[in-house]
Every structure is written in structure tokens, then in C-alpha cells.
Motif scaffolding. Structure first.
Motif, PDB file in Angstrom:
ATOM      1  N   GLY A 288       2.994  -8.703  12.064  1.00  0.00           N
ATOM      2  CA  GLY A 288       4.192  -8.342  11.272  1.00  0.00           C
ATOM      3  C   GLY A 288       5.440  -9.543  11.783  1.00  0.00           C
ATOM      4  N   GLU A 289       5.885  -9.471  13.019  1.00  0.00           N
ATOM      5  CA  GLU A 289       6.686 -10.100  13.551  1.00  0.00           C
ATOM      6  C   GLU A 289       6.604 -11.587  12.921  1.00  0.00           C
ATOM      7  OE1 GLU A 289       6.307  -9.687  17.579  1.00  0.00           O
ATOM      8  OE2 GLU A 289       7.811  -7.673  16.997  1.00  0.00           O
ATOM      9  N   ALA A 290       4.421 -12.240  13.232  1.00  0.00           N
ATOM     10  CA  ALA A 290       4.819 -13.661  12.792  1.00  0.00           C
ATOM     11  C   ALA A 290       4.760 -14.086  11.313  1.00  0.00           C
ATOM     12  CB  ALA A 290       3.004 -13.818  13.197  1.00  0.00           C
ATOM     13  N   GLN A 291       4.225 -13.265  10.595  1.00  0.00           N
ATOM     14  CA  GLN A 291       4.977 -13.114   9.125  1.00  0.00           C
ATOM     15  C   GLN A 291       5.979 -13.236   8.584  1.00  0.00           C
ATOM     16  OE1 GLN A 291       1.512 -11.372   6.634  1.00  0.00           O
ATOM     17  NE2 GLN A 291       1.481 -10.072   8.401  1.00  0.00           N
ATOM     18  N   ALA A 292       6.651 -12.188   9.696  1.00  0.00           N
ATOM     19  CA  ALA A 292       8.783 -11.715   8.492  1.00  0.00           C
ATOM     20  C   ALA A 292       8.974 -13.639   9.491  1.00  0.00           C
ATOM     21  CB  ALA A 292       9.854 -10.606  10.046  1.00  0.00           C
ATOM     22  N   SER A 293       8.853 -14.147  10.783  1.00  0.00           N
ATOM     23  CA  SER A 293       9.902 -15.480  11.262  1.00  0.00           C
ATOM     24  C   SER A 293       9.187 -16.154  10.259  1.00  0.00           C
ATOM     25  CB  SER A 293       8.794 -15.632  13.085  1.00  0.00           C
ATOM     26  OG  SER A 293       9.134 -17.045  12.695  1.00  0.00           O
TER      27      SER A 293
END
Length: 298
Positions: A288-293
């Protein structure tokens, strides 16, 4: 016996620089041939002239002081008007006119608002936003896993589209009831301890949460062996866990590869199961963090 007058009386002024001739004192003979100088009058006149000189000197000094003060004041005003900071000590305050008034109008700025940060969990809570590639090797990369001071060796992986076939006990029914779309599995070992992690994928967070709620002690992911890993947890007592994050529910089953039952004293099995459950959670959250970034940069 009398002395003659050598010529006319010299008019010498002791306060006149041009006069270089010394007065000649005339001896008093009591006669009427010439009058003696009035010394008292001369002294009084000399004192008056000296007083006038002192007054002129004091007055001139006062005028010079006023002139110097005026020059300094002009220099200070000129420096303040130039817009440059003075090099003197900070105790030299600016003139009253230069100090901003408390009633002066404060500058106004247009209101701005930064966009709220993107929530990584939003990107793993629904299939509509969770578009990044997904596979067992992407979710659990590498050939080994280090948790603290413990190293686990990665074993076989599997990606099953019919979720119920990769589960046992009451778990197949739970997965099917909540429309599980995929079940990703991976096994890690350390010595004779083995753990299989199963990550069930749903379309929504609500489905994953419901699957976690419906699971019980008999809801167990099927252990995955092969590739050098012996079969485990097929008939012996093993330890299992259940949890969920976003649209993912994740399960662990841990036991011994030699067929022994897990007991309350099997601390290495409990630790291995907890480590792999924690790692599964971290990997889903990192997804999720990678996609949000990526969305924020785009």
C-alpha cells in the motif's frame, strides 16, 4: 635735583600685541611737570577686555558644539534613509518614526491548504485501487527472511485461484462464502520447524474482515511442502493464526517437519508463526505504501 622728561609719554597697552615697548615708570617728584599713570583704570580696562574674550570663546565653543551635533544628526538621518542596516551596537534604536506602529496594517496572504497525505491502506483496501502486480514471489521476495536474530529459509510457493482447495477444516467454507479470489502461499523453515503463510485476496476490505470474523480454531491454511521441505501439519497438532489488513486475510500454520505435536512448550514454533504473521502484515502494508507514494508523485 630733578630729572628731565625724555620725550612724550609712550601709550603702551599691555593687551595689544603690536606694542613691544615697555612702559617707563616716571619717578614721582611731587611737581606738576607730568601726571602719573592711572594704574587702577588700566587694570579695570584690561579686565573688561579679558572678560569679553572669555565670553566670545565660550560662545564660539557652544556654536561649534551645536554645529557638530547637527552634523551627526544629519548623518544619522541620512543613514536611516539609505535602507542599510547600521553596524553599531543593537542598543541604538531607530527613530520613533521608523518603528512600526501597532495599528499598522498587517500583510495578508491568500489561504492555502496542502492536500491531505494519501493513506497507504486505501490502496490495499479495494481491488479498484490495488492495481500493482501480485504474486507469491513479489509479496515474499528473496530466498530467506531475517526477523531479529533469526533467519528463516524460504521454501516452496503456490498461487491458487480456487481458494478452498488450499485450505482445510472450516476455512474453505469461510473463503468461499466471502468470494476469495486467490490464495497465495509460501513456506519458511528453520531447523525442524516449518511455517506456511497463506494470504487470501478479496475484492473489498469488508470481505476480508468478515472472513477473519468467521474463522475459528479449525480454520487452517493447508501446509505447503516440497522443494526439500518435508510434509508437516498433516496429522500432527500444529499452531495456527488468523488476521486481516485491507482486502487481505492472512493465515499461518506452524509445526515440526518430524511429525511431532506442538505443545505449549514449543516456543520455537510459536515464535516462527508470530514472525511470519508479522512479516505478512508488513509486506501487505508496504504494498500500500508503494502505491500511495507512486500516486502522490504522479
Amino acid at each position: 635735583m630733578s630729572f628731565g622728561q625724555g620725550g612724550p609719554q609712550s601709550q603702551w597697552d599691555p593687551w595689544t600685541p603690536q606694542s613691544q615697548q615697555q612702559p617707563q615708570q616716571q619717578p614721582w617728584n611731587g611737581g606738576d611737570g607730568g601726571a602719573a599713570p592711572d594704574w587702577a583704570a588700566l587694570a579695570e580696562a584690561s579686565e573688561a577686555r579679558a572678560k569679553r574674550r572669555r565670553l566670545l570663546f565660550i560662545g564660539g565653543g557652544a556654536l561649534a558644539t551645536v554645529a557638530i551635533a547637527s552634523a551627526v544628526a544629519v548623518a544619522v538621518v541620512s543613514a536611516n534613509g539609505s535602507g542599510q542596516a547600521a553596524d553599531g551596537p543593537s542598543s541604538r534604536l531607530p527613530a520613533t518614526a521608523d518603528i512600526p506602529s501597532s495599528t499598522a496594517t498587517e500583510p495578508s496572504f491568500a489561504p492555502t491548504s496542502a492536500p491531505p497525505p494519501l493513506d497507504p491502506k486505501d490502496f490495499v483496501s479495494s481491488a479498484k485501487k490495488d492495481k500493482a502486480p501480485l504474486s507469491p514471489d513479489l509479496l515474499f521476495p528473496g530466498t530467506q527472511l531475517t526477523m531479529g536474530d533469526t533467519v528463516y529459509k524460504k521454501g516452496p510457493t503456490a498461487d491458487t485461484r480456487t481458494c478452498g482447495s488450499a485450505a482445510q477444516g472450516t476455512l474453505p467454507k469461510v473463503l468461499d462464502a466471502n468470494d476469495c479470489t486467490r490464495l497465495l502461499r509460501v513456506t519458511y523453515t528453520k531447523g525442524d520447524t516449518a511455517v506456511t503463510v497463506g494470504v487470501a485476496v478479496f475484492d473489498t476490505e469488508a470481505q476480508a474482515a468478515e472472513a477473519k470474523k468467521q474463522a475459528d480454531k479449525k480454520s487452517i491454511v493447508r501446509s505447503l511442502s516440497g522443494g526439500g521441505v518435508k510434509s508437516f501439519c498433516t496429522g500432527a497438532v500444529c499452531r495456527s493464526t488468523t488476521n486481516a489488513y485491507g482486502r487481505y486475510a492472512y493465515f499461518t500454520v506452524a509445526g515440526f517437519t518430524d511429525g511431532k505435536n506442538v505443545t505449549e512448550k514449543s516456543t520455537e514454533v510459536f515464535r516462527a508463526g508470530d514472525d511470519l504473521a508479522e512479516f505478512a502484515f508488513r509486506q501487505i502494508r508496504r504494498r500500500g505504501e508503494a502505491q500511495a507514494s507512486a500516486a502522490a508523485e504522479g
